[in-house]
Write a protein that holds these residues in place. Structure first.
Motif, PDB file in Angstrom:
ATOM      1  N   PRO A   1      69.284  47.967  77.739  1.00  0.00           N
ATOM      2  CA  PRO A   1      67.946  48.297  78.260  1.00  0.00           C
ATOM      3  C   PRO A   1      68.043  48.731  79.715  1.00  0.00           C
ATOM      4  CG  PRO A   1      68.244  45.921  78.175  1.00  0.00           C
ATOM      5  CD  PRO A   1      69.435  46.524  77.485  1.00  0.00           C
ATOM      6  N   THR A   2      67.230  49.700  80.098  1.00  0.00           N
ATOM      7  CA  THR A   2      67.267  50.181  81.480  1.00  0.00           C
ATOM      8  C   THR A   2      65.864  50.558  81.953  1.00  0.00           C
ATOM      9  OG1 THR A   2      68.279  51.795  82.987  1.00  0.00           O
ATOM     10  CG2 THR A   2      67.829  52.546  80.741  1.00  0.00           C
ATOM     11  N   ILE A   3      65.579  50.256  83.201  1.00  0.00           N
ATOM     12  CA  ILE A   3      64.270  50.530  83.805  1.00  0.00           C
ATOM     13  C   ILE A   3      64.447  51.519  84.951  1.00  0.00           C
ATOM     14  CG2 ILE A   3      62.356  49.567  85.156  1.00  0.00           C
ATOM     15  CD1 ILE A   3      62.181  48.588  82.397  1.00  0.00           C
ATOM     16  N   GLY A   4      63.613  52.561  84.960  1.00  0.00           N
ATOM     17  CA  GLY A   4      63.591  53.504  86.069  1.00  0.00           C
ATOM     18  C   GLY A   4      62.397  53.191  86.957  1.00  0.00           C
ATOM     19  N   VAL A   5      62.658  52.842  88.214  1.00  0.00           N
ATOM     20  CA  VAL A   5      61.589  52.527  89.166  1.00  0.00           C
ATOM     21  C   VAL A   5      61.270  53.798  89.947  1.00  0.00           C
ATOM     22  CG1 VAL A   5      60.861  51.068  91.078  1.00  0.00           C
ATOM     23  CG2 VAL A   5      62.412  50.157  89.342  1.00  0.00           C
TER      24      VAL A   5
END
Length: 223
Positions: free
Chosen positions: A172-176
């Motif tokens: 899982p990866t989050i782009g801020v």
């Protein structure tokens, strides 16, 4: 209705003249909800002794609520979650910061409170060696702790490399983002951003219509 009122109030607080991010956090540390700030504005001087009368007067701002209602309508139309600082989905680590945002706008399915979270950031002009090192690190991490959440900024160089490596490894990866969720910057990363939505998410403190100005990138780094 209470959740709706709190979301509207949290957005409205960001539009109150003279009230910055730190000021909002100070208010919310002393009351149960953003909506409470407006409901009890005539009594805030007794609840928060160091609040100024000028700030209390500034809370009488119909324009802030008009903006908030329009922004909420946008989020509902585009399936964006509005996560207030008192929401259980809000990142608990971020909540501890003195300048934590009063509200976050989020599209995605990853848990923002994942037990294992690593932020990967670096130069926008990453060398081939640097990119390879980043990729190998995330691959090795995926073998040891595959449920680790990789957080980065969708920018050129190390950031986008980290996202793509996470996607390749099924992590899982989050782009801020340093702008609203009505756009993707840089535009060349739109495909990756779309992939991230299926395996993580996009997160920002900025409402729609916010441009990717330089100071926003610095501010978003705390997230």
């Amino acid at each position: 209705m209470n959740e709706y009122n709190d979301i509207i109030a949290a957005i409205a607080l960001t539009r109150i003249p003279g009230l910055g991010v730190t000021g909002i956090k100070h208010l919310l540390d002393n009351v149960p909800s953003a909506n409470y700030v407006f409901e009890q504005k005539d009594h805030l001087t007794g609840i928060i002794p160091d609040i100024s009368l000028r700030l209390v007067q500034a809370l009488n701002c119909p324009e802030a609520f008009k903006f908030a209602e329009a922004e909420y309508e946008f989020t509902q139309k585009h399936h964006i979650a509005c996560i207030t600082i008192h929401d259980s989905r809000y990142p608990i680590r971020l909540r501890e910061c003195p300048d934590a945002p009063s509200i976050l706008f989020y599209r995605g399915n990853a848990d923002l409170n994942a037990l294992k979270t690593i932020s990967v950031v670096g130069t926008r002009k990453a060398t081939a060696y640097g990119q390879d090192l980043c990729t190998r690190f995330i691959r090795q991490l995926s073998e040891l702790f595959p449920d680790t959440l990789i957080v980065s900024g969708l920018a050129y160089g190390t950031d986008i490399n980290a996202h793509r490596a996470a996607l390749e490894c099924g992590m899982p990866t989050i782009g801020v983002l340093a702008h609203g969720l009505d756009r993707i910057y840089p535009a060349s990363h739109r495909t990756t951003a779309k992939d991230i939505l299926g395996q993580g998410g996009l997160l920002t403190e900025y409402p729609s219509g916010t441009n990717p100005d330089r100071q926003n990138f610095i501010q978003r780094n705390r997230i």
